[in-house]
Write a protein that holds these residues in place. Structure first.
Motif, short mmCIF file in Angstrom:
data_model
loop_
_atom_site.label_atom_id
_atom_site.label_comp_id
_atom_site.label_asym_id
_atom_site.label_seq_id
_atom_site.Cartn_x
_atom_site.Cartn_y
_atom_site.Cartn_z
N LEU A 92 0.83 -1.20 0.00
CA LEU A 92 0.00 0.00 0.00
C LEU A 92 0.87 1.26 0.00
O LEU A 92 0.65 2.20 -0.79
N LEU A 93 1.89 1.28 0.85
CA LEU A 93 2.75 2.46 0.97
C LEU A 93 3.66 2.65 -0.24
O LEU A 93 4.14 3.76 -0.49
N THR A 94 3.88 1.58 -1.00
CA THR A 94 4.68 1.69 -2.23
C THR A 94 4.03 2.66 -3.21
O THR A 94 4.70 3.29 -4.03
N GLY A 95 2.71 2.80 -3.12
CA GLY A 95 2.01 3.73 -4.00
C GLY A 95 2.36 5.19 -3.75
O GLY A 95 1.99 6.05 -4.55
N TRP A 96 3.09 5.48 -2.66
CA TRP A 96 3.46 6.86 -2.35
C TRP A 96 4.98 7.07 -2.29
O TRP A 96 5.44 8.09 -1.80
N VAL A 97 5.76 6.12 -2.79
CA VAL A 97 7.22 6.29 -2.71
C VAL A 97 7.66 7.44 -3.61
O VAL A 97 7.07 7.69 -4.66
N ASN A 98 8.73 8.11 -3.18
CA ASN A 98 9.28 9.22 -3.97
C ASN A 98 10.78 9.07 -4.20
O ASN A 98 11.44 10.02 -4.60
N SER A 99 11.30 7.88 -3.94
CA SER A 99 12.73 7.64 -4.17
C SER A 99 12.96 6.15 -4.42
O SER A 99 12.15 5.30 -3.99
N VAL A 100 14.06 5.84 -5.10
CA VAL A 100 14.41 4.44 -5.37
C VAL A 100 14.71 3.71 -4.07
O VAL A 100 14.34 2.55 -3.89
N GLY A 101 15.36 4.39 -3.14
CA GLY A 101 15.69 3.78 -1.86
C GLY A 101 14.46 3.31 -1.11
O GLY A 101 14.43 2.21 -0.55
N LEU A 102 13.43 4.14 -1.10
CA LEU A 102 12.20 3.79 -0.41
C LEU A 102 11.48 2.64 -1.13
O LEU A 102 10.90 1.75 -0.49
N LEU A 103 11.53 2.66 -2.45
CA LEU A 103 10.95 1.56 -3.23
C LEU A 103 11.62 0.24 -2.88
O LEU A 103 10.94 -0.76 -2.62
N ILE A 104 12.94 0.23 -2.86
CA ILE A 104 13.68 -0.99 -2.53
C ILE A 104 13.37 -1.45 -1.10
O ILE A 104 13.22 -2.65 -0.84
N PHE A 105 13.25 -0.49 -0.18
CA PHE A 105 12.94 -0.83 1.21
C PHE A 105 11.59 -1.56 1.31
O PHE A 105 11.48 -2.60 1.96
N PHE A 106 10.57 -1.02 0.67
CA PHE A 106 9.25 -1.64 0.75
C PHE A 106 9.22 -2.99 0.02
O PHE A 106 8.49 -3.91 0.43
N ARG A 107 10.00 -3.13 -1.04
CA ARG A 107 10.06 -4.43 -1.71
C ARG A 107 10.78 -5.47 -0.85
O ARG A 107 10.46 -6.65 -0.88
N LEU A 108 11.76 -5.01 -0.07
CA LEU A 108 12.41 -5.92 0.88
C LEU A 108 11.41 -6.40 1.93
O LEU A 108 11.38 -7.59 2.29
N ILE A 109 10.58 -5.48 2.44
CA ILE A 109 9.57 -5.86 3.42
C ILE A 109 8.59 -6.86 2.81
O ILE A 109 8.20 -7.84 3.45
N LEU A 110 8.18 -6.61 1.57
CA LEU A 110 7.30 -7.55 0.87
C LEU A 110 7.95 -8.93 0.80
O LEU A 110 7.31 -9.95 1.08
N GLY A 111 9.22 -8.97 0.42
CA GLY A 111 9.92 -10.25 0.31
C GLY A 111 10.06 -10.96 1.64
O GLY A 111 9.88 -12.18 1.73
N ILE A 112 10.38 -10.20 2.69
CA ILE A 112 10.52 -10.81 4.02
C ILE A 112 9.18 -11.40 4.47
O ILE A 112 9.12 -12.53 4.97
N GLY A 113 8.10 -10.64 4.28
CA GLY A 113 6.79 -11.13 4.68
C GLY A 113 6.39 -12.38 3.93
O GLY A 113 5.98 -13.40 4.54
#
Length: 415
Positions: A92-113
């Motif tokens: 859900l929060l990926t829809g509001w990312v404004n940087s590549v770093g934040l995108l990668i962070f949320f994708r890591l969380i997705l992968g961990i989950g």
């Protein structure tokens, strides 16, 4: 309360996996639009996209490996509900990312989950279903959840992305996980059935210490090697397939249909392959042949000139791979390790296979794309690795005998 285990366990996990795979594949659809807004289009696209797409696999692999071990004494219902809510919020929060770093962070969380979640499914299946039922149970959950999602998902995701943009794409999917799947799991899931009548006494699991021997000993290493090769082929194509199809000249609904066609083919081919596996019991042989044949098909990609011909090879390759290998591999794992070690075993194998194999193959395709401007060289390289994985699985089969093979003795499952 609903008593049918097919409705209480198989159906909710099928729905959950369907949405989970949409969460995995949404970035492949939205990444071109994201690259323009986040500033990595042009020459930086292939490398940055490889990192963004692989972030999920890195988190997924690590979480599979350690999560299966660390959670095998925890209540699986608590685990799956918590991690599903966690990654849905991240999506859900990926829809509001404004940087590549934040995108990668949320994708890591997705992968961990999702990595922690995956082994828990087998814990439920092993607890609720008899060995004779595992074929259907695993097929309903994993094949019709996972591959229907990939087959139909691009037809859903590409129009949303085209008409609404990438931001609503993530917001809609994250919301779906929170309002559909989490309440469904809270309502229906139960760790294990009441009483012991559901499974024969010899099939009931007892908690034992996790050891290398309980994982199957040295043969377990061969299964890891085979799965590494399979996942390099599967994820090397799956992460890039919408863009690869577009590069071959197909856009819009045609792009969505052709991107999902290999997975729809797998769903169809799984039916006869499951019947053959059940009747012959030769699951290792069938999985080996399927993995090698899938790799051989992609070796011919560079010599086929037409775009339709390339799509046909990719479709037949993935369709064969999924319906023969995937339909049997989890059965082999569930049959060859001690019942209480199923979760950790699947976590370790899937963690290394997807996390390491998928990440490496993603970068192989991305880096060769940067050098050649085409996805085909990368697909061709990983095809040889898949063939090697098939040969490793063949070696695993050679270590089995009718005397020591629990797979043959119990005439077991297709997953």
């Amino acid at each position: 309360m609903i008593k049918s285990k097919w409705i209480r366990i198989a159906l909710p996990f099928m729905i959950g996996l369907f949405i989970a795979y949409l969460d995995r594949s949404n970035l492949s659809v939205g990444i071109e639009g994201m690259s323009k807004e986040l500033g990595f289009s042009g020459s930086d696209f292939s490398v940055t996209s490889s990192w963004a797409l692989s972030a999920f696999l890195i988190g997924y692999g690590l979480a599979n490996f350690f999560g299966g071990i660390l959670t095998y004494r925890m209540n699986p219902k608590t685990v799956v509900i918590f991690v599903y809510a966690l990654w849905s919020i991240a999506t859900l929060l990926t829809g509001w990312v404004n940087s590549v770093g934040l995108l990668i962070f949320f994708r890591l969380i997705l992968g961990i989950g999702e990595g922690i979640y995956w082994p828990q499914q087998s814990r439920f299946v092993q607890a609720w279903f008899t060995k004779k039922e595992l074929t259907v149970a695993n097929t309903v959950i994993q094949h019709y959840g996972q591959f229907l999602s990939l087959g139909l998902g691009f037809l859903i995701l590409i129009p949303i992305n085209a008409n609404l943009g990438w931001k609503p794409l993530f917001i809609i999917l994250g919301t779906a996980g929170l309002v559909i799947v989490v309440p469904l799991y809270l309502w229906l899931l139960k760790k294990e059935p009441d009483g012991v009548e559901t499974k024969p006494k010899e099939e009931q699991s007892s908690q034992e210490k996790l050891t290398f021997r309980s994982l199957g000993g040295s043969r377990f290493l061969l299964l890891i090697g085979a799965h590494l090769g399979q996942n390099m082929l599967f994820w090397g194509i799956t992460l890039w397939i919408p863009l690869a199809v577009k590069s071959l000249g197909f856009t819009g609904l045609t792009q969505g249909l052709l991107s999902g066609l290999p997975y729809l083919a797998a769903v169809i081919l799984t039916i006869p392959m499951s019947i053959i596996s059940d009747r012959t019991g030769k699951r290792v042989l069938i999985a080996t042949v399927g993995l090698v044949f899938a790799g051989i098909l992609l070796v011919f990609l560079p010599v086929v000139d037409s775009s339709v011909g390339k799509i046909a090879l990719i479709t037949l390759s993935l369709g064969t791979l999924i319906s023969t290998y995937t339909a049997n591999f989890w059965a082999i794992i569930q049959s060859s390790v001690s019942p209480s070690s199923v979760g950790p075993a699947i976590g370790i194998v899937n963690g290394i296979g997807v996390g390491l194999g998928g990440t490496i193959s993603s970068f192989i395709v991305g880096l060769l794309l940067k050098q050649t401007g085409s996805y085909i060289p990368g697909f061709t390289v990983i095809s040889f690795i898949a063939i090697l994985g098939g040969l490793i699985l063949y070696l695993y089969g050679r270590t089995l005998s009718p005397k020591n093979s629990r797979i043959k003795a119990d005439k077991q499952i297709v997953s």
